[in-house]
Each structure stands twice: as C-alpha cells, then as structure tokens.
Design an enzyme around this catalytic site. Structure first.
Site, PDB file in Angstrom:
ATOM      1  N   LYS A 119       0.815  -1.222   0.000  1.00 13.80           N
ATOM      2  CA  LYS A 119       0.000   0.000   0.000  1.00 13.80           C
ATOM      3  C   LYS A 119       0.844   1.265   0.000  1.00 13.80           C
ATOM      4  CE  LYS A 119      -4.522  -1.166   1.881  1.00 13.80           C
ATOM      5  NZ  LYS A 119      -5.536  -0.763   2.865  1.00 13.80           N
ATOM      6  N   LYS A 202      -5.451 -10.273  -6.090  1.00 14.73           N
ATOM      7  CA  LYS A 202      -6.706 -10.582  -5.394  1.00 14.73           C
ATOM      8  C   LYS A 202      -7.810  -9.614  -5.824  1.00 14.73           C
ATOM      9  CE  LYS A 202      -6.735  -7.871  -1.227  1.00 14.73           C
ATOM     10  NZ  LYS A 202      -7.127  -7.628   0.110  1.00 14.73           N
ATOM     11  N   LYS A 205     -11.742  -4.097  -3.555  1.00 12.83           N
ATOM     12  CA  LYS A 205     -12.606  -2.944  -3.805  1.00 12.83           C
ATOM     13  C   LYS A 205     -11.801  -1.739  -4.265  1.00 12.83           C
ATOM     14  CE  LYS A 205     -13.136  -2.895   1.176  1.00 12.83           C
ATOM     15  NZ  LYS A 205     -13.977  -3.492   2.149  1.00 12.83           N
TER      16      LYS A 205
HETATM   17  P1  AMP Z   1     -11.027  -5.542   3.522  1.00 11.66           P
HETATM   18  O1  AMP Z   1     -11.949  -5.345   2.360  1.00 11.66           O
HETATM   19  O2  AMP Z   1      -9.597  -5.409   3.137  1.00 11.66           O
HETATM   20  O3  AMP Z   1     -11.413  -4.770   4.732  1.00 11.66           O
HETATM   21  O4  AMP Z   1     -11.182  -7.082   3.911  1.00 11.66           O
HETATM   22  C1  AMP Z   1     -12.180  -7.550   4.785  1.00 11.66           C
HETATM   23  C2  AMP Z   1     -12.170  -9.062   4.859  1.00 11.66           C
HETATM   24  O5  AMP Z   1     -12.448  -9.612   3.566  1.00 11.66           O
HETATM   25  C3  AMP Z   1     -10.835  -9.664   5.300  1.00 11.66           C
HETATM   26  O6  AMP Z   1     -11.083 -10.800   6.110  1.00 11.66           O
HETATM   27  C4  AMP Z   1     -10.192 -10.063   4.011  1.00 11.66           C
HETATM   28  O7  AMP Z   1      -9.270 -11.111   4.165  1.00 11.66           O
HETATM   29  C5  AMP Z   1     -11.399 -10.511   3.201  1.00 11.66           C
HETATM   30  N1  AMP Z   1     -11.146 -10.365   1.767  1.00 11.66           N
HETATM   31  C6  AMP Z   1     -10.957  -9.203   1.075  1.00 11.66           C
HETATM   32  N2  AMP Z   1     -10.727  -9.442  -0.229  1.00 11.66           N
HETATM   33  C7  AMP Z   1     -10.764 -10.810  -0.354  1.00 11.66           C
HETATM   34  C8  AMP Z   1     -10.595 -11.689  -1.473  1.00 11.66           C
HETATM   35  N3  AMP Z   1     -10.347 -11.235  -2.689  1.00 11.66           N
HETATM   36  N4  AMP Z   1     -10.710 -13.021  -1.243  1.00 11.66           N
HETATM   37  C9  AMP Z   1     -10.986 -13.506  -0.001  1.00 11.66           C
HETATM   38  N5  AMP Z   1     -11.142 -12.721   1.078  1.00 11.66           N
HETATM   39  C10 AMP Z   1     -11.041 -11.392   0.910  1.00 11.66           C
END
Ligand code: AMP
Ligand code: TRP
Length: 340
Positions: A119, A202, A205
């Site tokens: 990041k 991955k 968003k």
């Molecule tokens: P975040 O959107 O970064 O706050 O992620 C929130 C949760 O969603 C965390 O547990 C991440 O590990 C999971 N997560 C986010 N993107 C993915 C993805 N592409 N595949 C699986 N889990 C995800």
C-alpha cells in the site's frame, strides 16, 4: 503461561472504504454468518472505520459506505440480536489499546508487513503514520475482546501472526497471562478470491478496474457481463481440480463456483469437467445471481432507513464498549498506569 481459559469469542472486521465485493463475501462475511449460526462462539463484527482512514476517505462517502456495509452484513445474515455489530470508532477502547500496542510492537515488525509494503509502495515517506501502525490497531480490535478466533481471508494471515506476537510480548514483558493467543480461521475454497481480469491479483474494492470484481451493488446483468468477460485461457475445463494447478484464472472461477454452490471442488469438477467456457460461465453467473441478488435487495431495503441502521450500530457499540472497556482498564493497570 498458566493456560488461562478464555471464553470462545469471534472477532472480525471489514473496512467500509468502498462497496463490498464477492471476495469480502466469500472470504469473510459468509463465514461470519456461519460462525454466528453455529452458536459455539460469541461473535463481534466490526466496520473498521479507523482503519479506513489510514488512507484518504471523503467524509460523506465514508458515512455512506459505513451504513452500506452495515446493511450488507445484515443482508448476508449477521443478526444484531445474536452478534455484536458496530463501527470501530464508536468504541474508544480500540484506539486506546492501540496506543499501548504501538509501544509494545517494534518498528521492524511493522516494516515487514506485506500489506504496508504494497500500500505504501515506493512512496512510503508520503504514507500516513496510521497506515504504518495499522496492524497494531488490528491487534487492539481483536485483543480488546479477548477474542479467541478470527475468521479472515488469506491476505490477513500475516496481520494475525503479528497480533499473536503482540499478545505474547505483552504477556511476557509484564509477566501475565492476560491476552489470548488468537487462532486465525482461514478455511473453505474461497479464502483468496482473485481478480476477474488477472488471476495473480486478489479481487479488491480498491482495484481501478470495476470489471475485476463483483460488487454487492451489481445487478444480474452486470454480474453476467463480468463473468462473461472474465479472463480465462482457451482450454476447456479438465476432469480434476489438480489439473488446474497452473491455470490461475480457471481455478479462480472454479473456486468461486464451489464456494457459492457450497460444494467441494472435487464435486464441482465431476459436474463441470469437459465443459467449455461458453457453457460454464453463464452457469456460474446464474449461481452467483441466485446467491447475491436476494442480498442486494435486502441491503437496499435496509438502506431505505438509515436512521434504523444508525440505531442498530449505536446499540452494537454500547455492547462493544461493555466488553472492551474493562479489558482496556485492566491492560492500563497491568502497565502501571495507576489503579491497583
Ligand atoms: P477488507 O476489504 O480489506 O477490509 O477485507 C475484509 C475481509 O475480507 C478480510 O477478512 C479479508 O481477508 C477478506 N477479503 C478481502 N478481499 C478478499 C478476497 N479477494 N478473497 C478472499 N477474502 C477477501
Ligand atoms: N485489516 C483487515 C482487512 O483489511 C480488517 C480488519 C481490521 C480486521 N481489524 C480487524 C480483520 C480485526 C479481522 C480482525 O481485511
């Protein structure tokens, strides 16, 4: 260590820094609901707005995205009567405990975090101090509840190891057995959902390409279009999952299908092995729409009444404070900040 028995408790969080994706749903949210429904753990689920602000957030957008994320949690099945659901900034113990952990964690530990490196990139001098300290706040989220289990996607594994290191160093430095050594819960076929445009990245968003992800807000046509255009190789689907080893895009679509249909990847290959993409992709889109569109509808219904969402988050944060404040007070006392 005396092996203190901790109440089985789940904590997890998602950043309200944009609309939720299919990756968030399969890697996190769906599993939050499963753990709630299993009834074996007390569950605490948090919209981590303090984490979101480690990079710039427009205030009006953040407000809206926080309510939307709350609506998505409830639409997916998080029940505020059975789980604690709130936004992080409303339980001050998170930030207060994070300060203590800033003084326990070492600069070197933070510098090794791959999320920080990704990041901050080459421009780390311009990154916020909060982005660097992010994992200490995450440890505080978890440990302010003495959480024993944390369901997350694969990308959070390193942060959870750091949480364990912070808990262990605190316990060791102060000669106590106060914080649990939390277990990560990273399981199922979709712990790392990949981008639909690039099977090595991955689904996120924050990806600039909207075609790379399925959003909670996408309608049936959009979902079908995104899967139709998803990058694949020209080969048809093989008979076994093992044969997908060097085909990341193909494997990703199979993993997504397996997770959505709640089938094992072996069962999926038995069903779709030999199919070409023209046959498989529309079928995948159909299953995705079947799972996602009732949730999208429900989420929009919640969004029609933002005051009710605020009330639910308010109630959740009162419960969150009830658990976290005594743990924070005890931590400060252990550290010698008066009392005792
Ligand atoms: P975040 O959107 O970064 O706050 O992620 C929130 C949760 O969603 C965390 O547990 C991440 O590990 C999971 N997560 C986010 N993107 C993915 C993805 N592409 N595949 C699986 N889990 C995800
Ligand atoms: N860092 C996590 C992510 O971006 C979100 C998060 C913050 C979290 N605090 C947490 C996840 C505590 C689990 C437990 O995915």
């Amino acid at each position: 260590m005396t092996g203190t028995a901790f109440t089985p408790r789940v904590f997890s969080g998602i950043q309200p820094s944009g609309g939720l994706t299919l990756g968030n749903y399969l890697g996190a949210l769906k599993r939050f609901v499963d753990m709630q429904d299993a009834g074996t753990h007390e569950c605490v689920y948090c919209l981590v707005d303090l984490h979101a602000i480690t990079v710039w957030q427009n205030p009006d957008d953040l407000r809206k995205q926080t309510r939307e994320a709350a609506a998505a949690f409830m639409a997916a099945g998080v029940d505020p009567a059975r789980s604690v659901l709130f936004n992080q900034s409303q339980a001050p113990a998170h930030a207060q405990l994070a300060w203590a952990f800033n003084c326990v964690a070492r600069m070197g530990w933070m510098g090794r975090m791959t999320q920080w490196k990704d990041k901050a990139g080459k421009n780390s001098e311009q990154a916020s101090l909060g982005l660097f300290a992010y994992p200490a706040l995450m440890a505080a989220d978890i440990l302010a509840y003495h959480a024993t289990h944390v369901p997350v996607g694969e990308d959070q594994k390193q942060h959870l190891e750091l949480t364990r290191d912070i808990a262990a160093k605190f316990n060791h430095d102060f000669g106590v057995d106060f914080f649990p050594i939390t277990e990560p819960v990273i399981d199922g076929p979709a712990t790392r959902v990949m981008s639909l445009r690039d099977g090595t990245k991955k689904m996120s968003k924050s990806d600039p390409s909207d075609m790379s992800r399925i959003n909670f807000s996408d309608d049936a046509d959009k979902i079908a279009q995104k899967f139709r255009k998803a990058r694949t190789d020209p080969e048809p689907l093989p008979a076994t999952y093992a044969e997908l080893k060097d085909r990341p895009e193909a494997r990703n679509l199979i993993d997504i299908y397996a997770a959505l249909a709640a089938k094992s990847t072996d069962a999926v290959m038995a069903e779709v092995g030999g199919q070409g993409w023209g046959q498989f992709k529309p079928h995948l889109a159909e299953v995705a729409v079947e799972v996602l569109s009732p949730m999208t509808g429900e989420m929009n219904r919640f969004m029609d009444d933002p005051a009710e969402i605020d009330r639910i988050l308010g109630e959740g944060s009162a419960k969150a404070r009830e658990i976290s404040e005594p743990i924070l007070a005890k931590t400060y006392e252990i550290m010698g900040m008066i009392a005792s």
